[in-house]
Write a protein that holds these residues in place. Structure first.
Motif, PDB file in Angstrom:
ATOM      1  N   GLY A   1       2.477   1.420   3.262  1.00  0.00           N
ATOM      2  CA  GLY A   1       3.543   0.424   3.374  1.00  0.00           C
ATOM      3  C   GLY A   1       4.816   0.927   2.716  1.00  0.00           C
ATOM      4  O   GLY A   1       5.912   0.810   3.266  1.00  0.00           O
ATOM      5  N   MET A   2       4.667   1.536   1.548  1.00  0.00           N
ATOM      6  CA  MET A   2       5.824   2.062   0.833  1.00  0.00           C
ATOM      7  C   MET A   2       6.492   3.180   1.633  1.00  0.00           C
ATOM      8  O   MET A   2       7.715   3.224   1.776  1.00  0.00           O
TER       9      MET A   2
ATOM     10  N   THR B   1       0.862  -1.169   0.000  1.00  0.00           N
ATOM     11  CA  THR B   1       0.000   0.000   0.000  1.00  0.00           C
ATOM     12  C   THR B   1       0.904   1.226   0.000  1.00  0.00           C
ATOM     13  O   THR B   1       2.108   1.123   0.194  1.00  0.00           O
ATOM     14  N   ARG B   2       0.302   2.379  -0.213  1.00  0.00           N
ATOM     15  CA  ARG B   2       1.089   3.596  -0.197  1.00  0.00           C
ATOM     16  C   ARG B   2       1.746   3.793   1.181  1.00  0.00           C
ATOM     17  O   ARG B   2       2.909   4.161   1.293  1.00  0.00           O
TER      18      ARG B   2
END
Ligand code: ATP
Ligand code: MG
Lengths: 330, 279
Positions: A224-225, A221-222
């Motif tokens: 997570g990134m 996910t964003r």
């Protein structure tokens, strides 16, 4: 040839290294002199300031000795004089740390928002607006903090001390708020926000796009990134940015001088009125100080100068290291 | 389209016991078109990539091969102002369907990039496990086993087993690319997209990765973009030839079993391209 020749056979002269001379044109030379002059004059000014501070402060420093760093009263005109920067220095650090604790998360959040989340049409104006915070004069911050913000923070302070009073920094003995290091910290946080935000933004932007895409392509996910890739990548840069902000916060003068009521006590209770600040104290006292008082104030300035210089130098080193180490990763 | 035969069961060169339980999925593009702003890159692309096969995509530079791959796993939409048309079906379900999360799709359709992009702040081991963390997946078995299995599948285990704790960026380019393959395999994708995975590598590493591709195709469907005709011929079961002229969006000129497409192409343009006469 497969064999490396390390010794020359007899009778063959060793090659003589030529000096390469490139004679610059007159314009070149003039320009060179100009830029060299400019660069050195900056260093010279720095040295002169240090020399001035040291010479002016010497009598006071000599008189007080090491007690200058540990005393917290300020009576330089008594006989014998009693003065020291301990309370002021601690107060300076406390205000700077409060400011940093508020500014850093906001700055990092804004940098992430601008870089990763904001639509393009919003990102640019947002950056400009954050940078504009740095263009507001310190005095305006001070007046705004004193007349507008401080009274409006009373409720917040009360809530903090009611609910988190068991933590020493939020403890208050009298329920009086305002003119506190907490208010100063918030105002100073606004002032150091732009520099921290712009440095962290730059550091985060250096994460290669393909690395970010790699994280997304794995099903990240964003968030997570951001958490697994961008924040670890920018960690040392964030530390550096925080220290740059700290350096600024330490020297902040006028706004703090307006807001804070200095009381020469070392106190961890940031919500109560009172506290200390070297720079603000100097600004408050200098006009009325006697001869001995001035020397003592210059000595306080010298201490602040040294502390700020150290913090800034460490910050530069950390930021540069985080910049150059990124160049190696590929 | 002259796709008639079903793929022969793939020959796996490694012990089937260490293969993941998940199997490849069929991936089908239906009338896909793609744009960057007003610039149309792809037009009317329909391809069915059978499960557990290797499909090679060839074609001249700029005809939209990378764009097509990125449409398949929803990376295309990350580019501002991009848009697309058509459907992409993963085992029959549209990955662009309402309520389908892009992150979920990307987890099932992994991607290996042209330039190796291991995470610089992570160790080799952390790189392999990064997908689990990024996607927030719980690993049922032990992480050690997963790391070993994926690195082994990617053909990297023997080279790095003694230094799993060192930085992922400290490997050679070929090793980094295999690390990226291992990383992609760790989340058990059903499809693996590879965009010129060997273009930055030496011949030995290239062969090593081709071996890897043949090894893992038993458990995952592979789509690979390549500029290397020999590589396409060596590694793929099916080949699609893309072509886009100046100003015209890319389309599929020909798609079929690799052996047929390379020996008896139907379209003269395909023949010209694979014989190196343009592109
Ligand atoms: N982010 C982008 N924004 C705008 N146009 C793009 C973008 N990426 C690619 N393009 C354009 O889309 C077209 C197809 O690009 P693509 O990368 O898919 O080609 P390709 O077939 O993969 O080429 P190559 O073999 O050189 O990798 C090109 O004309 C390119 O200029
Ligand atoms: Mg490409």
């Amino acid at each position: 040839m497969l064999v490396a020749v390390t010794t020359l056979p007899d009778g063959v002269a060793a090659p003589v290294r030529r000096r390469i001379v490139a004679s610059p044109t007159r314009a070149d030379r003039a320009f060179q002199a100009l830029v060299i002059g400019a660069a050195w004059s900056v260093l010279a000014i720095l040295g002169l300031i240090f020399l001035f501070l040291f010479m002016e402060a010497w009598p006071a420093l000599h008189q007080a000795g090491w007690s200058f760093l540990v005393r917290f009263q300020w009576f330089p005109d008594l006989t014998p004089p009693v003065f020291g920067v301990a309370a002021l220095l601690v107060g300076t650090l406390v205000i700077a740390l409060v400011a940093l604790a508020i500014a850093l998360p906001v700055a990092v959040g804004s940098a992430l928002y601008v870089n990763e989340y904001a639509p393009r049409w919003l990102a640019r104006p947002l950056v400009t607006m954050i940078d504009l915070l740095a263009a507001i004069p310190s005095l305006i911050y001070g007046m705004w903090g004193l007349y507008w913000l401080s009274p409006r923070l009373n409720g917040t302070s009360r809530w903090l001390t009611d609910h988190l009073g068991f933590i020493p920094i939020f403890h208050t003995s009298r329920r009086v708020f305002g003119s506190s290091m907490f208010v100063c910290g918030i105002v100073v946080a606004l002032m150091i926000l732009p520099i921290i935000a712009s440095v962290t933004r730059e550091v985060f932007a250096q994460v290669p796009r393909t690395t970010c895409e790699g994280a997304l392509a794995l099903g990240g996910t964003r968030w997570g990134m951001v958490r697994r890739v961008i924040l670890p990548f920018g960690r040392s840069g964030m530390v550096g940015a925080a220290m740059l902000g700290l350096g600024r916060a330490l020297g902040e003068t006028i706004a703090v001088a307006l807001i804070l009521s200095i009381n020469f006590q070392i106190t961890p209770h940031i919500l109560e009125p009172g506290g200390g600040s070297v720079a603000a104290h100097i600004a408050n006292q200098f006009p009325e100080a006697g001869l001995a008082g001035r020397k003592a104030l210059v000595a306080a300035g010298l201490v602040l100068f040294v502390v700020t210089l150290i913090v800034n130098m460490v910050a530069r080193v950390v930021v540069n290291r985080s910049r150059s180490s990124r160049g190696l990763v590929d | 389209m002259n796709m008639t035969t079903t793929p022969a069961p793939p020959v796996s060169m490694i012990d089937p016991a260490v293969l993941p339980t998940g199997n490849g999925a069929t991936l089908e593009a239906r009338t896909v078109a793609a744009w960057f702003a007003e610039h149309q890159i792809l037009d009317d692309i329909s391809l069915a990539m059978p499960a557990n096969s290797v499909t090679a995509i060839i074609g001249p530079s700029g005809c939209g091969k990378s764009t097509f791959l990125r449409v398949l796993n929803r990376m295309h939409e990350l580019v501002p102002k991009s848009s697309l048309a058509g459907e992409v079906l993963l085992d029959g379900a549209d990955v662009y369907g309402i309520g389908v999360r892009p992150a979920e799709t990307r987890r099932h359709i992994g991607m290996v990039f042209q330039k190796p992009n291991p995470f610089p702040t992570m160790t080799i081991r952390e790189n392999v496990l990064s997908g689990l963390k990024l996607a927030g997946i719980k690993n049922e078995g032990s992480n050690d086993d997963l790391v070993e299995r994926c690195l082994d599948q990617a053909g990297l285990w023997r080279e790095v087993k003694d230094r799993l704790g060192s930085a992922g960026g400290a490997l050679s380019g070929g090793q980094q690319q295999r690390l990226c393959i291992a990383r992609a395999l760790a989340v058990s994708p059903r499809v693996l997209l590879m965009d010129e995975p060997c273009s930055a590598l030496d011949p030995t590493s290239t062969l090593r990765i081709e071996e890897t591709i043949r090894d893992i195709v038993g458990s995952v469907t592979i789509v690979i973009v390549t500029h290397n005709m020999q590589q396409a011929a060596r590694v793929s079961d099916y080949t699609a030839f893309f072509l886009g002229d100046e100003g015209r969006p890319g389309t599929v000129v020909e798609f079929g079993p690799t052996s047929e497409l390379f020996t008896a192409p139907n379209d003269p343009r395909t023949e010209d391209y694979i014989n190196g006469r343009f592109g």
